[in-house]
Design a protein around this motif. Structure first.
Motif, PDB file in Angstrom:
ATOM      1  N   ARG A 148     -30.288  63.440  -1.384  1.00  0.00           N
ATOM      2  CA  ARG A 148     -30.393  62.956   0.057  1.00  0.00           C
ATOM      3  C   ARG A 148     -29.865  61.451   0.170  1.00  0.00           C
ATOM      4  NH1 ARG A 148     -32.419  65.546   3.910  1.00  0.00           N
ATOM      5  NH2 ARG A 148     -33.495  63.691   4.878  1.00  0.00           N
ATOM      6  N   ILE A 149     -28.777  61.478   0.918  1.00  0.00           N
ATOM      7  CA  ILE A 149     -28.042  60.171   1.030  1.00  0.00           C
ATOM      8  C   ILE A 149     -27.956  59.928   2.554  1.00  0.00           C
ATOM      9  CG2 ILE A 149     -25.984  58.643   0.690  1.00  0.00           C
ATOM     10  CD1 ILE A 149     -25.530  60.304  -1.674  1.00  0.00           C
ATOM     11  N   LEU A 150     -28.600  58.594   2.912  1.00  0.00           N
ATOM     12  CA  LEU A 150     -28.298  58.301   4.231  1.00  0.00           C
ATOM     13  C   LEU A 150     -27.306  57.100   4.419  1.00  0.00           C
ATOM     14  CD1 LEU A 150     -29.470  57.892   7.253  1.00  0.00           C
ATOM     15  CD2 LEU A 150     -31.220  56.453   6.296  1.00  0.00           C
ATOM     16  N   GLU A 151     -26.293  57.263   5.129  1.00  0.00           N
ATOM     17  CA  GLU A 151     -25.415  56.000   5.492  1.00  0.00           C
ATOM     18  C   GLU A 151     -25.530  55.531   6.920  1.00  0.00           C
ATOM     19  OE1 GLU A 151     -21.076  55.342   4.465  1.00  0.00           O
ATOM     20  OE2 GLU A 151     -21.145  57.200   5.775  1.00  0.00           O
ATOM     21  N   MET A 196     -27.164  66.551   0.511  1.00  0.00           N
ATOM     22  CA  MET A 196     -26.629  66.288   1.866  1.00  0.00           C
ATOM     23  C   MET A 196     -26.456  64.810   2.237  1.00  0.00           C
ATOM     24  SD  MET A 196     -26.444  67.026   5.295  1.00  0.00           S
ATOM     25  CE  MET A 196     -26.734  68.869   5.007  1.00  0.00           C
ATOM     26  N   VAL A 197     -25.468  64.308   2.754  1.00  0.00           N
ATOM     27  CA  VAL A 197     -25.265  63.119   3.356  1.00  0.00           C
ATOM     28  C   VAL A 197     -25.660  63.017   4.772  1.00  0.00           C
ATOM     29  CG1 VAL A 197     -23.887  61.052   3.764  1.00  0.00           C
ATOM     30  CG2 VAL A 197     -23.491  62.372   1.768  1.00  0.00           C
ATOM     31  N   VAL A 198     -26.468  62.014   5.425  1.00  0.00           N
ATOM     32  CA  VAL A 198     -26.335  62.085   6.705  1.00  0.00           C
ATOM     33  C   VAL A 198     -26.096  60.587   7.055  1.00  0.00           C
ATOM     34  CG1 VAL A 198     -28.321  61.963   8.636  1.00  0.00           C
ATOM     35  CG2 VAL A 198     -28.781  63.562   6.657  1.00  0.00           C
ATOM     36  N   SER A 199     -25.039  60.645   8.021  1.00  0.00           N
ATOM     37  CA  SER A 199     -24.326  59.344   8.252  1.00  0.00           C
ATOM     38  C   SER A 199     -24.418  59.034   9.838  1.00  0.00           C
ATOM     39  CB  SER A 199     -22.908  59.491   7.801  1.00  0.00           C
ATOM     40  OG  SER A 199     -22.163  58.268   7.989  1.00  0.00           O
ATOM     41  N   LEU A 200     -24.533  57.994  10.096  1.00  0.00           N
ATOM     42  CA  LEU A 200     -25.075  57.506  11.645  1.00  0.00           C
ATOM     43  C   LEU A 200     -23.850  56.387  12.248  1.00  0.00           C
ATOM     44  CD1 LEU A 200     -28.824  56.524  11.073  1.00  0.00           C
ATOM     45  CD2 LEU A 200     -27.572  58.705  10.994  1.00  0.00           C
ATOM     46  N   GLU A 201     -23.547  57.126  13.154  1.00  0.00           N
ATOM     47  CA  GLU A 201     -22.317  56.319  13.984  1.00  0.00           C
ATOM     48  C   GLU A 201     -22.541  55.963  15.625  1.00  0.00           C
ATOM     49  OE1 GLU A 201     -19.506  54.267  12.740  1.00  0.00           O
ATOM     50  OE2 GLU A 201     -19.502  54.257  14.920  1.00  0.00           O
ATOM     51  N   ARG A 202     -22.228  55.001  16.022  1.00  0.00           N
ATOM     52  CA  ARG A 202     -22.599  54.986  17.320  1.00  0.00           C
ATOM     53  C   ARG A 202     -21.500  55.470  18.357  1.00  0.00           C
ATOM     54  NH1 ARG A 202     -22.559  48.599  18.189  1.00  0.00           N
ATOM     55  NH2 ARG A 202     -20.281  48.292  17.661  1.00  0.00           N
ATOM     56  N   ASP A 203     -20.370  55.244  17.730  1.00  0.00           N
ATOM     57  CA  ASP A 203     -18.885  55.542  18.344  1.00  0.00           C
ATOM     58  C   ASP A 203     -18.477  56.871  18.160  1.00  0.00           C
ATOM     59  OD1 ASP A 203     -15.900  55.727  18.847  1.00  0.00           O
ATOM     60  OD2 ASP A 203     -16.105  53.405  19.175  1.00  0.00           O
ATOM     61  N   ALA A 249     -37.337  64.514   5.836  1.00  0.00           N
ATOM     62  CA  ALA A 249     -37.487  64.250   4.301  1.00  0.00           C
ATOM     63  C   ALA A 249     -37.020  62.828   3.758  1.00  0.00           C
ATOM     64  CB  ALA A 249     -36.799  65.448   3.773  1.00  0.00           C
ATOM     65  N   PRO A 250     -37.497  62.324   2.840  1.00  0.00           N
ATOM     66  CA  PRO A 250     -37.211  60.758   2.216  1.00  0.00           C
ATOM     67  C   PRO A 250     -35.593  60.934   1.710  1.00  0.00           C
ATOM     68  CG  PRO A 250     -38.862  61.592   1.221  1.00  0.00           C
ATOM     69  CD  PRO A 250     -38.652  62.557   2.213  1.00  0.00           C
ATOM     70  N   PHE A 251     -35.031  59.780   1.653  1.00  0.00           N
ATOM     71  CA  PHE A 251     -33.559  59.863   1.176  1.00  0.00           C
ATOM     72  C   PHE A 251     -33.813  58.975  -0.363  1.00  0.00           C
ATOM     73  CE2 PHE A 251     -32.818  60.359   5.642  1.00  0.00           C
ATOM     74  CZ  PHE A 251     -31.808  61.174   5.623  1.00  0.00           C
ATOM     75  N   ASP A 252     -32.929  59.601  -1.004  1.00  0.00           N
ATOM     76  CA  ASP A 252     -32.745  58.996  -2.585  1.00  0.00           C
ATOM     77  C   ASP A 252     -31.934  57.732  -2.396  1.00  0.00           C
ATOM     78  OD1 ASP A 252     -34.136  61.251  -3.369  1.00  0.00           O
ATOM     79  OD2 ASP A 252     -32.230  62.539  -3.031  1.00  0.00           O
ATOM     80  N   LEU A 253     -31.027  57.754  -1.694  1.00  0.00           N
ATOM     81  CA  LEU A 253     -30.164  56.504  -1.608  1.00  0.00           C
ATOM     82  C   LEU A 253     -29.899  56.268  -0.264  1.00  0.00           C
ATOM     83  CD1 LEU A 253     -27.468  55.766  -3.853  1.00  0.00           C
ATOM     84  CD2 LEU A 253     -26.694  55.528  -1.503  1.00  0.00           C
ATOM     85  N   ALA A 313     -39.323  53.616   5.854  1.00  0.00           N
ATOM     86  CA  ALA A 313     -39.897  54.628   6.157  1.00  0.00           C
ATOM     87  C   ALA A 313     -39.269  55.863   5.926  1.00  0.00           C
ATOM     88  CB  ALA A 313     -40.134  54.609   7.935  1.00  0.00           C
ATOM     89  N   LEU A 314     -38.050  56.091   5.534  1.00  0.00           N
ATOM     90  CA  LEU A 314     -37.303  57.232   5.389  1.00  0.00           C
ATOM     91  C   LEU A 314     -37.211  57.169   3.786  1.00  0.00           C
ATOM     92  CD1 LEU A 314     -35.067  57.405   8.235  1.00  0.00           C
ATOM     93  CD2 LEU A 314     -36.826  59.170   7.552  1.00  0.00           C
ATOM     94  N   SER A 315     -37.827  56.529   3.027  1.00  0.00           N
ATOM     95  CA  SER A 315     -37.826  56.212   1.469  1.00  0.00           C
ATOM     96  C   SER A 315     -38.989  56.804   0.712  1.00  0.00           C
ATOM     97  CB  SER A 315     -37.418  54.817   1.158  1.00  0.00           C
ATOM     98  OG  SER A 315     -36.351  54.278   1.714  1.00  0.00           O
ATOM     99  N   ARG A 316     -38.715  56.922  -0.455  1.00  0.00           N
ATOM    100  CA  ARG A 316     -39.854  57.305  -1.441  1.00  0.00           C
ATOM    101  C   ARG A 316     -39.643  56.411  -2.604  1.00  0.00           C
ATOM    102  NH1 ARG A 316     -37.602  59.265  -5.577  1.00  0.00           N
ATOM    103  NH2 ARG A 316     -35.530  60.208  -5.605  1.00  0.00           N
ATOM    104  N   PRO A 317     -40.926  56.387  -3.485  1.00  0.00           N
ATOM    105  CA  PRO A 317     -40.711  55.518  -4.651  1.00  0.00           C
ATOM    106  C   PRO A 317     -39.421  55.965  -5.468  1.00  0.00           C
ATOM    107  CG  PRO A 317     -42.988  56.341  -4.717  1.00  0.00           C
ATOM    108  CD  PRO A 317     -42.264  57.001  -3.313  1.00  0.00           C
ATOM    109  N   GLY A 318     -38.643  55.000  -5.831  1.00  0.00           N
ATOM    110  CA  GLY A 318     -37.270  55.212  -6.591  1.00  0.00           C
ATOM    111  C   GLY A 318     -36.023  55.355  -5.628  1.00  0.00           C
ATOM    112  N   THR A 319     -36.256  55.172  -4.395  1.00  0.00           N
ATOM    113  CA  THR A 319     -35.176  55.269  -3.583  1.00  0.00           C
ATOM    114  C   THR A 319     -34.351  53.712  -3.700  1.00  0.00           C
ATOM    115  OG1 THR A 319     -36.113  56.395  -1.837  1.00  0.00           O
ATOM    116  CG2 THR A 319     -34.336  55.146  -0.896  1.00  0.00           C
ATOM    117  N   VAL A 320     -33.065  54.135  -3.659  1.00  0.00           N
ATOM    118  CA  VAL A 320     -32.093  52.690  -3.955  1.00  0.00           C
ATOM    119  C   VAL A 320     -31.566  52.516  -2.321  1.00  0.00           C
ATOM    120  CG1 VAL A 320     -29.951  52.003  -4.852  1.00  0.00           C
ATOM    121  CG2 VAL A 320     -31.513  53.224  -6.206  1.00  0.00           C
TER     122      VAL A 320
END
Ligand code: SAM
Length: 221
Positions: free
Chosen positions: A60-63, A84-91, A131-135, A154-161
């Motif tokens: 699980r990757i958050l951008e 899964m990649v969740v990517s956030l964009e305002r435009d 759910a928390p993200f890994d990166l 707040a969206l991380s777990r131990p080991g998240t980069v």
């Protein structure tokens, strides 16, 4: 050393170490035709993100900051089956093009682009107990980096980069008297990473086709 040298060395590394990539070339061409600013990561930096995500085994990757989806595609390519990649964009226009680009790259099933102000989207995600993200790759408006760090934690777990892009700000990051809100955001971001009991962090300055820049890297305990 100057920009010409840095660009030539990046071209050497990219030509030598990266496979030809007509899909990502077309993604960049589409972004250019649509008038998006060329502030995506460079190809060798995209591959660095890909390798870091592979090394992490990130599912699980958050951008934060999609633009046309260039780095999104690099990250998505690193995912295992079911990732899964969740990517956030305002435009909205950028997000729509990014969706088309992700589809062109064959990654549509594992990328979700969420349009809106990233702080609000992240707060909603936390409220929804996502759910928390890994990166996490933070690459949006630098002024908000301190808030992005708190919300990412707040969206991380131990080991998240947690990776932060563009932390050098033409060297102004070292200027304690700066009045630039983006530079102040990066400075506060670095201080928070240093002080936070759950984080071990460093930052590296780089040169390359994108000029003088750098990124931060933090590991969540
Ligand atoms: N990660 C992309 C890449 O390498 O291909 C580049 C991202 S670009 C540097 C930053 C993006 O963040 C822009 O597309 C911009 O519209 C978006 N952005 C800026 N402020 C934002 C905000 N408050 N919320 C969400 N997105 C934002």
């Amino acid at each position: 050393m100057n920009q010409e040298n840095w660009t030539a060395v990046d071209a050497y590394f990219t030509d030598t170490l990266l496979d030809p990539d007509p899909v990502l070339d077309e993604v960049l061409a589409r972004c250019e035709r649509a008038g998006l600013p060329a502030i995506n990561v460079a190809p060798n930096q995209g591959k660095l993100l890909y390798l870091l995500a592979c090394m992490k085994g990130a599912r699980r990757i958050l951008e934060i900051g999609t633009l046309g989806g260039y780095s999104t595609i690099w990250l998505a390519r690193a995912l295992p089956e079911g990732g899964m990649v969740v990517s956030l964009e305002r435009d909205e226009r950028y997000a729509a093009l990014a969706e088309k680009n992700v589809e062109l790259a064959g990654q549509a099933g594992r990328v979700e682009i969420r349009c809106g102000l990233a702080v609000e989207t992240l707060e909603r995600m936390i409220g929804d107990d996502e759910a928390p993200f890994d990166l996490v790759f933070i690459d949006a408006d630098k002024e908000n980096n301190p808030r992005y760090l708190e919300l990412s934690l707040a969206l991380s777990r131990p080991g998240t980069v947690i990776i932060g892009d563009n932390v050098v700000r033409r060297g102004q990051v070292a200027d304690a008297a700066t009045k630039d809100p983006d530079v102040q955001g990066v400075q506060r971001f670095c201080e928070m990473m240093a002080d936070h009991t759950r984080l071990t962090a460093t930052a590296i300055q780089t040169v390359g086709s994108k000029g003088w820049d750098g990124f931060s890297l933090a590991l969540v305990a």
